[in-house]
Scaffold this motif. Structure first.
Motif, short mmCIF file in Angstrom:
data_model
loop_
_atom_site.label_atom_id
_atom_site.label_comp_id
_atom_site.label_asym_id
_atom_site.label_seq_id
_atom_site.Cartn_x
_atom_site.Cartn_y
_atom_site.Cartn_z
N MET A 132 36.51 -90.67 60.29
CA MET A 132 37.75 -90.53 59.52
C MET A 132 38.07 -89.07 59.25
O MET A 132 37.16 -88.23 59.25
CB MET A 132 37.65 -91.29 58.19
CG MET A 132 37.59 -92.80 58.35
SD MET A 132 36.95 -93.61 56.86
CE MET A 132 35.18 -93.33 57.04
N ILE A 133 39.35 -88.78 59.04
CA ILE A 133 39.79 -87.44 58.65
C ILE A 133 40.50 -87.53 57.31
O ILE A 133 41.12 -88.53 56.98
CB ILE A 133 40.71 -86.81 59.71
CG1 ILE A 133 41.79 -87.80 60.16
CG2 ILE A 133 39.90 -86.31 60.90
CD1 ILE A 133 42.76 -87.23 61.19
N ASP A 134 40.38 -86.45 56.51
CA ASP A 134 41.01 -86.40 55.20
C ASP A 134 42.52 -86.25 55.33
O ASP A 134 43.01 -85.71 56.34
CB ASP A 134 40.45 -85.23 54.39
CG ASP A 134 38.99 -85.43 54.00
OD1 ASP A 134 38.38 -86.43 54.45
OD2 ASP A 134 38.45 -84.58 53.27
N PRO A 135 43.29 -86.67 54.33
CA PRO A 135 44.76 -86.58 54.42
C PRO A 135 45.29 -85.17 54.66
O PRO A 135 46.34 -84.99 55.28
CB PRO A 135 45.22 -87.12 53.06
CG PRO A 135 44.13 -88.03 52.63
CD PRO A 135 42.86 -87.39 53.11
N ASP A 136 44.56 -84.14 54.18
CA ASP A 136 45.03 -82.77 54.35
C ASP A 136 44.38 -82.06 55.54
O ASP A 136 44.56 -80.85 55.71
CB ASP A 136 44.79 -81.96 53.07
CG ASP A 136 43.34 -82.00 52.60
OD1 ASP A 136 42.57 -82.84 53.12
OD2 ASP A 136 42.98 -81.22 51.69
N PHE A 137 43.66 -82.80 56.37
CA PHE A 137 42.98 -82.20 57.52
C PHE A 137 43.95 -81.48 58.45
O PHE A 137 43.80 -80.30 58.77
CB PHE A 137 42.19 -83.26 58.29
CG PHE A 137 41.91 -82.90 59.72
CD1 PHE A 137 41.02 -81.88 60.04
CD2 PHE A 137 42.55 -83.56 60.76
CE1 PHE A 137 40.77 -81.53 61.36
CE2 PHE A 137 42.31 -83.22 62.09
CZ PHE A 137 41.42 -82.20 62.38
N ALA A 138 44.96 -82.19 58.93
CA ALA A 138 45.89 -81.61 59.92
C ALA A 138 46.68 -80.46 59.32
O ALA A 138 46.86 -79.41 59.96
CB ALA A 138 46.82 -82.69 60.45
#
Length: 347
Positions: A132-138
């Motif tokens: 999974m990636i965090d919501p603010d990753f991108a």
């Protein structure tokens, strides 16, 4: 910004073409799938419906503020995974989402390469179907990569572990303090740092490619990921990338890696990783690093064996490691190794 490494250092080939004869059919597209994306978050999958929904949900939750697409490439020709995914996440129907299915199983890295081929964004991230990636990753990662004063061509975030084994891995209080002190030294008060041969010689210090963004064109220029380098494809990929472009690591923890019982828990896979790590060290020494670095390899491998065996609880013996790697190893001496890394700026 491209540089040329010595010709004998990890030659390139076009692994993207290995399965060019196998088609991928689009079995589902969301309403916004026609919008041109800045970023492609690609998810290769194979019979992981129980965790795929979590990975997809984390991709859809990005607060990027710019158009991005989520592309799932299913490597099971008989799969109806898109139906289960739509039932679990109805928002897919409205998003910039494409679900492709290969007409033939093209292998794990063939499928990852297919993700690279079908991505439409100028930038790309590869998310494994159980991570999974965090919501603010991108948003955070692209902001640094596209800044007028950008220092990197590719940036990977740090990751947290979601250890789902019966007996979880823990560092303990003292080792945890040492880890935090080393991290502070590595970054020197900055939010990111450069990763090159001086760091990668000691191991794949940035982990796998979850939490990584780079230009789609750059992965294609490298020819994708080479299946013959399994189970260390990510390590070899980073080595090639770092010798041609500027690879950075962010101090921010923006992704989650799931640790469970899988093929990597098999001792044979771990020994293969160790052997390939030694081969990469040999490729580094005398090409992009001074030749005398090769003398450090036995001590490095002794540490790698100890770390690998402890994390996976596989009980790898010195004799097993030496036979698999093909080099005699000394006793594991962590302190001596750390001092050498400090002297050689290997942290």
């Amino acid at each position: 910004m491209t540089k040329q490494p010595p010709p004998d250092f990890l030659p390139l080939r076009n692994a993207l073409a290995d399965w060019a004869h196998v088609e991928s059919e689009e079995v589902f597209a969301g309403r916004d799938a026609g919008i041109a994306p800045v970023l492609s978050i690609t998810i290769p999958t194979y019979r992981r419906s129980d965790v795929l929904a979590e990975a997809v949900a984390s991709a859809l939750a990005q607060d990027l503020g710019q158009p991005f697409e989520v592309v799932i490439v299913d490597n099971d020709p008989e799969s109806l995974g898109h139906e289960a995914l739509l039932a679990a996440i109805p928002a897919l129907a409205e998003g910039n989402v494409r679900y492709l299915r290969n007409r033939e199983n093209i292998g794990m890295y063939g499928n990852i390469n297919r993700c690279v081929e079908v991505a439409r964004g100028a930038w790309i991230s590869i998310l494994h179907d159980d991570d999974m990636i965090d919501p603010d990753f991108a948003r955070r990662t692209l902001a640094e990569l596209t800044s007028p004063h950008a220092r990197f061509d590719g940036l990977v975030s740090r990751k947290r572990l979601l250890d789902q084994r019966e007996v979880r891995f823990t560092r303990g209080r003292i080792k945890g303090a040492i880890y935090r002190a080393r991290e502070a030294y590595q970054f020197g008060g900055r939010g990111s740092r450069r990763i090159d041969a001086r760091q990668l010689f000691w191991g794949c210090v940035v982990g796998n490619t979850v939490g990584f963004i780079c230009r789609t064109a750059d992965i294609r220029a490298l020819g994708g990921f080479y299946p013959e380098e399994h189970p260390s494809c990510d390590y070899f990929f980073y080595a090639r990338f770092a010798e041609r472009w500027r690879l950075g690591e962010s101090r921010q923890v923006l992704a989650t890696i799931r640790v469970a019982v899988n093929s990597l828990t098999q001792k044979a896979q771990q020994l293969a990783c160790l052997r390939q790590g030694y081969e990469l060290q040999c490729a580094y020494a005398g090409s992009v690093l001074p030749r005398f670095w090769a003398r450090l390899s036995p001590l490095v491998m002794a540490r790698q064996v100890a770390v690998t065996s402890a994390f996976w609880r596989s009980g790898i013996t010195k004799a097993e490691a030496e036979e698999a790697i093909g080099v005699a190893m000394p006793r594991d001496r962590p302190l001596a190794l750390y001092l050498m890394r400090l002297a050689l700026r290997g942290f």
